[in-house]
Design a protein around this motif. Structure first.
Motif, PDB file in Angstrom:
ATOM      1  N   ALA A  18       0.823  -1.214   0.000  1.00  0.00           N
ATOM      2  CA  ALA A  18       0.000   0.000   0.000  1.00  0.00           C
ATOM      3  C   ALA A  18       0.859   1.268   0.000  1.00  0.00           C
ATOM      4  O   ALA A  18       0.538   2.234  -0.694  1.00  0.00           O
ATOM      5  CB  ALA A  18      -0.941  -0.006   1.202  1.00  0.00           C
TER       6      ALA A  18
ATOM      7  N   LEU B 106       2.547   2.371  -3.448  1.00  0.00           N
ATOM      8  CA  LEU B 106       1.509   2.813  -4.388  1.00  0.00           C
ATOM      9  C   LEU B 106       0.997   4.194  -3.995  1.00  0.00           C
ATOM     10  O   LEU B 106       0.841   5.078  -4.844  1.00  0.00           O
ATOM     11  CB  LEU B 106       0.358   1.804  -4.412  1.00  0.00           C
ATOM     12  N   ASN B 107       0.742   4.394  -2.704  1.00  0.00           N
ATOM     13  CA  ASN B 107       0.239   5.693  -2.270  1.00  0.00           C
ATOM     14  C   ASN B 107       1.309   6.780  -2.341  1.00  0.00           C
ATOM     15  O   ASN B 107       0.988   7.953  -2.491  1.00  0.00           O
ATOM     16  CB  ASN B 107      -0.327   5.593  -0.858  1.00  0.00           C
TER      17      ASN B 107
ATOM     18  N   PRO C 209     -11.635   9.356   1.052  1.00  0.00           N
ATOM     19  CA  PRO C 209     -11.551   8.151   1.900  1.00  0.00           C
ATOM     20  C   PRO C 209     -11.547   8.456   3.396  1.00  0.00           C
ATOM     21  O   PRO C 209     -11.971   7.621   4.193  1.00  0.00           O
ATOM     22  CB  PRO C 209     -10.222   7.527   1.465  1.00  0.00           C
TER      23      PRO C 209
ATOM     24  N   ILE D 285      -5.198   0.001   0.991  1.00  0.00           N
ATOM     25  CA  ILE D 285      -4.875   1.107   0.080  1.00  0.00           C
ATOM     26  C   ILE D 285      -5.965   2.178   0.157  1.00  0.00           C
ATOM     27  O   ILE D 285      -5.681   3.367   0.275  1.00  0.00           O
ATOM     28  CB  ILE D 285      -4.732   0.595  -1.372  1.00  0.00           C
ATOM     29  N   PHE D 286      -7.236   1.741   0.136  1.00  0.00           N
ATOM     30  CA  PHE D 286      -8.343   2.703   0.145  1.00  0.00           C
ATOM     31  C   PHE D 286      -8.252   3.640   1.344  1.00  0.00           C
ATOM     32  O   PHE D 286      -8.331   4.857   1.190  1.00  0.00           O
ATOM     33  CB  PHE D 286      -9.687   1.967   0.159  1.00  0.00           C
TER      34      PHE D 286
ATOM     35  N   VAL E  94      -5.155   6.211   1.092  1.00  0.00           N
ATOM     36  CA  VAL E  94      -4.912   7.027  -0.116  1.00  0.00           C
ATOM     37  C   VAL E  94      -4.514   8.485   0.199  1.00  0.00           C
ATOM     38  O   VAL E  94      -3.541   8.991  -0.350  1.00  0.00           O
ATOM     39  CB  VAL E  94      -6.134   6.989  -1.066  1.00  0.00           C
TER      40      VAL E  94
ATOM     41  N   PHE F 272      -2.317   9.875 -14.143  1.00  0.00           N
ATOM     42  CA  PHE F 272      -2.101   8.826 -13.152  1.00  0.00           C
ATOM     43  C   PHE F 272      -2.969   9.070 -11.914  1.00  0.00           C
ATOM     44  O   PHE F 272      -3.583   8.137 -11.379  1.00  0.00           O
ATOM     45  CB  PHE F 272      -0.620   8.772 -12.768  1.00  0.00           C
TER      46      PHE F 272
ATOM     47  N   TYR G 272      -5.762   6.372 -10.779  1.00  0.00           N
ATOM     48  CA  TYR G 272      -5.604   5.733  -9.468  1.00  0.00           C
ATOM     49  C   TYR G 272      -6.819   6.004  -8.591  1.00  0.00           C
ATOM     50  O   TYR G 272      -7.397   5.101  -7.987  1.00  0.00           O
ATOM     51  CB  TYR G 272      -4.339   6.289  -8.819  1.00  0.00           C
ATOM     52  N   LEU G 273      -7.209   7.287  -8.568  1.00  0.00           N
ATOM     53  CA  LEU G 273      -8.342   7.688  -7.739  1.00  0.00           C
ATOM     54  C   LEU G 273      -9.626   6.998  -8.209  1.00  0.00           C
ATOM     55  O   LEU G 273     -10.436   6.549  -7.400  1.00  0.00           O
ATOM     56  CB  LEU G 273      -8.500   9.211  -7.828  1.00  0.00           C
TER      57      LEU G 273
ATOM     58  N   VAL H 274      -9.315   3.079  -7.333  1.00  0.00           N
ATOM     59  CA  VAL H 274      -9.281   2.710  -5.915  1.00  0.00           C
ATOM     60  C   VAL H 274     -10.474   3.289  -5.154  1.00  0.00           C
ATOM     61  O   VAL H 274     -11.026   2.645  -4.273  1.00  0.00           O
ATOM     62  CB  VAL H 274      -7.956   3.180  -5.268  1.00  0.00           C
ATOM     63  N   VAL H 275     -10.874   4.505  -5.489  1.00  0.00           N
ATOM     64  CA  VAL H 275     -11.873   5.188  -4.667  1.00  0.00           C
ATOM     65  C   VAL H 275     -13.213   5.379  -5.387  1.00  0.00           C
ATOM     66  O   VAL H 275     -14.255   4.940  -4.897  1.00  0.00           O
ATOM     67  CB  VAL H 275     -11.340   6.568  -4.209  1.00  0.00           C
TER      68      VAL H 275
ATOM     69  N   LEU I 262     -16.707   3.274  -4.806  1.00  0.00           N
ATOM     70  CA  LEU I 262     -17.758   3.997  -4.084  1.00  0.00           C
ATOM     71  C   LEU I 262     -19.055   4.028  -4.885  1.00  0.00           C
ATOM     72  O   LEU I 262     -20.143   3.878  -4.339  1.00  0.00           O
ATOM     73  CB  LEU I 262     -17.320   5.433  -3.786  1.00  0.00           C
TER      74      LEU I 262
END
Lengths: 289, 277
Positions: A83, A86-87, A116, A161-162, A165, B19, B23-24, B27-28, B32
């Motif tokens: 994680a 990547l972050n 998040p 990861i979520f 972030v 990117f 990514y956002l 992942v998010v 959601l």
């Protein structure tokens, strides 16, 4: 003529008092604040270690070296090790785009990065179940190809990861905004390419911010409970992180072992706080110089 | 393109923004949106009856009530702690300052079992409260205690920098004009820190609403009495009632989005407070 000495006479002893409370008020306020902090912060911290060592060192050592605990440590480290890089990449990219350029919709993007933080950890876990779970969007496809994400390690990594972030991005964005673009522009005009500029100019400038964000990200990644709990399935030795292992031991009424494992996480929290304070004092020294 | 982005000699905008957005989204944003799309499987009356079932309503009442009470206590003591840290010297101050962030750094499950151990009938604090007829662990009061622990740093850390920046000249001038210390606090200091204090309160409240780990151990989780909303989502998931769980999750998401909006407005207020003065 008499007004001048009068003003001096009254202001001299007064000056000490005007922006401060009387000594007894200060004493009471300080005592009240410190009692509150002792009750709510210090006492729990002491209690973790007290409960962990209640049955002696042998029980403590046994609890943190049994195979399930070691597997939990390994999984926790693995999830954080995936994680965090990547972050980090995300944080640097987002900060580069947001801090070095002017474009429309920037403030919306910043709010989205923080999203998040405002989502309940339980909901964070749930949304991955809805996508990758057996009844989820990708469930049938994943089952055909014999890939398991929910109730397996990939799900834990995704949930971790979520929830982590925003940590690095939100440290870097204000820092890089404050630093401006002059140094990078000079490097580009002198013939450096983009990667060279990033590596030799930007990254050295933000190294403390990067470290700070990484430490906070790491603490949350290793300690996350709610989101990971939803996607984990609680399979001992396989999908159990340290935080979840604490819960399992506790629910089995194995309090000493639960607190022994918990003390490892408390130790991590203390190290995090120490490093955080150290970096803050380094940065404060630098800016005051 | 020129209307979207101002010209810059720096390279890498497309790559960095691309990117970031990718990514956002992965992942998010897409995950959601899954919650909202999944809840669309329910008709509106079905959705409404799921999210307003008596057990769910009871959980909202506890979650919001305890979160509000905890945020109020944190606003008061957070202001006090920030005040003492900024204004009064005392030994061990740096240590105390570092300790404030403990609830951020301590994993929630650790906080949960520890608070339970302290406030249980035989615990360090519980043994003194029990004879007085006050039960904390396994009652709604326990939920309140856990949420107070979780929310404390938010108020301290938002009020502290504003207190540090306050200009002493205003206080001096007011004192010269004959104001008492209490009047100065009420009329000058308090209005200056109010935006930060409100922001800290909102942040603590928002965090408390979604909190799960530290609460479930101390709450006792009795349906209708000490069951928080996030736990209800988990309970429904464990019964394979994905749609029911998602419906409640959507309610929580909408509330957190509204709170996020309010917090953004409050932060704008903090930053623009200086212009009026």
């Amino acid at each position: 003529m008499t007004t001048i000495p009068l003003l001096q006479a009254s202001s001299a002893p007064h000056k000490i008092l005007v922006t401060q409370e009387s000594p007894w008020a200060r004493w009471i306020l300080t005592l009240l604040a410190l009692s509150f902090l002792s009750l709510f912060l210090l006492l729990p911290l002491v209690a973790v270690f007290f409960e962990a060592l209640k049955k002696g060192w042998d029980v403590y050592i046994a609890a943190i070296t049994e195979p399930d605990a070691l597997a939990a440590i390994q999984l926790t480290l693995t999830a954080a090790a995936i994680a965090i890089p990547l972050n980090l990449a995300f944080g640097i990219a987002a900060a580069w785009a947001i801090a070095k350029f002017e474009f429309r919709g920037k403030s919306i993007l910043i709010s989205l990065i923080d999203l998040p933080f405002s989502v309940s950890p339980v909901v964070a876990g749930l949304i991955y179940v809805l996508i990758f779970g057996l009844q989820g969007w990708m469930g049938p496809w994943l089952r055909e190809h014999d890939i398991s994400i929910i109730f397996a390690v990939p799900g834990i990594v995704l949930a971790t990861i979520f929830v982590t972030v925003p940590f690095i991005a939100r440290e870097l964005i204000p820092l890089m905004q404050a630093q401006g673009t002059e140094e990078e522009e000079a490097a580009i005009i002198l013939g450096a390419n983009g990667w060279q500029t990033l590596w030799y100019i930007t990254l050295p400038n933000i190294k403390w911010g990067l470290l700070y964000g990484t430490i906070l990200c790491n603490a949350r990644a290793m300690g996350e409970f709610g989101a990971v709990s939803v996607v984990s399935g609680h399979i001992r030795g396989l999908t159990n992180t340290l935080s979840l292992h604490v819960e399992i031991l506790y629910n089995e009424y194995n309090s000493a072992a639960a607190f022994a494992v918990a003390s490892l996480l408390a130790l991590l929290a203390l190290i995090t706080l120490a490093l955080k304070t150290f970096i803050e004092s380094r940065v404060a020294q630098k800016t005051s110089r | 393109m020129s209307t979207f982005k101002q010209y810059s000699v720096l390279p890498g905008f497309n790559l960095a923004l691309g990117f970031t957005l990718l990514y956002l989204s992965l992942v998010v944003l897409i995950p959601l949106s899954a919650a909202f799309i999944h809840s669309a499987k329910l008709t509106w009356p079905e959705f409404w009856s799921t999210v307003t079932a008596p057990r769910v309503i009871a959980s909202y009442r506890l979650t919001f009530g305890a979160s509000f009470a905890a945020a109020v206590v944190n606003a008061f003591f957070g202001l006090l702690v920030a005040w003492v840290l900024v204004r009064y010297p005392f030994p061990g101050k740096r240590l105390v300052d570092a300790l404030i962030d403990l609830p951020f750094a301590l994993p929630t499950s650790v906080a949960g079992i520890t608070l339970t151990a302290i406030y249980a009938g035989n615990g360090w604090i519980g043994q003194y409260l029990e004879p007085l007829g006050i039960k904390v662990a396994f009652t709604p009061i326990g939920v309140f205690v856990a949420l107070t622990f979780i929310g404390l740093p938010f108020v301290v850390r938002t009020v502290q920098p504003v207190l540090e920046d306050i200009e002493k000249e205003l206080e001096e001038a007011a004192a010269m004009l004959g104001a008492t210390r209490w009047q100065i606090f009420r009329r000058i200091i308090f209005p200056t820190i109010l935006p930060a204090l409100t922001t800290g309160f909102a942040l603590a409240f928002a965090r408390a609403i979604g909190e799960y780990g530290s609460v479930i151990f101390i709450a006792g989780n009795i349906p209708m009495i000490s069951e928080i909303t996030p736990l209800l989502i988990i309970t429904k998931l464990e019964q394979y009632d994905y749609t029911g769980a998602t419906a409640i999750a959507v309610v929580m998401l909408v509330i957190s989005f509204i709170l996020l909006l309010i917090i953004n407005l409050l932060q704008w207020w903090v930053h623009h407070r200086g212009i009026k003065v």
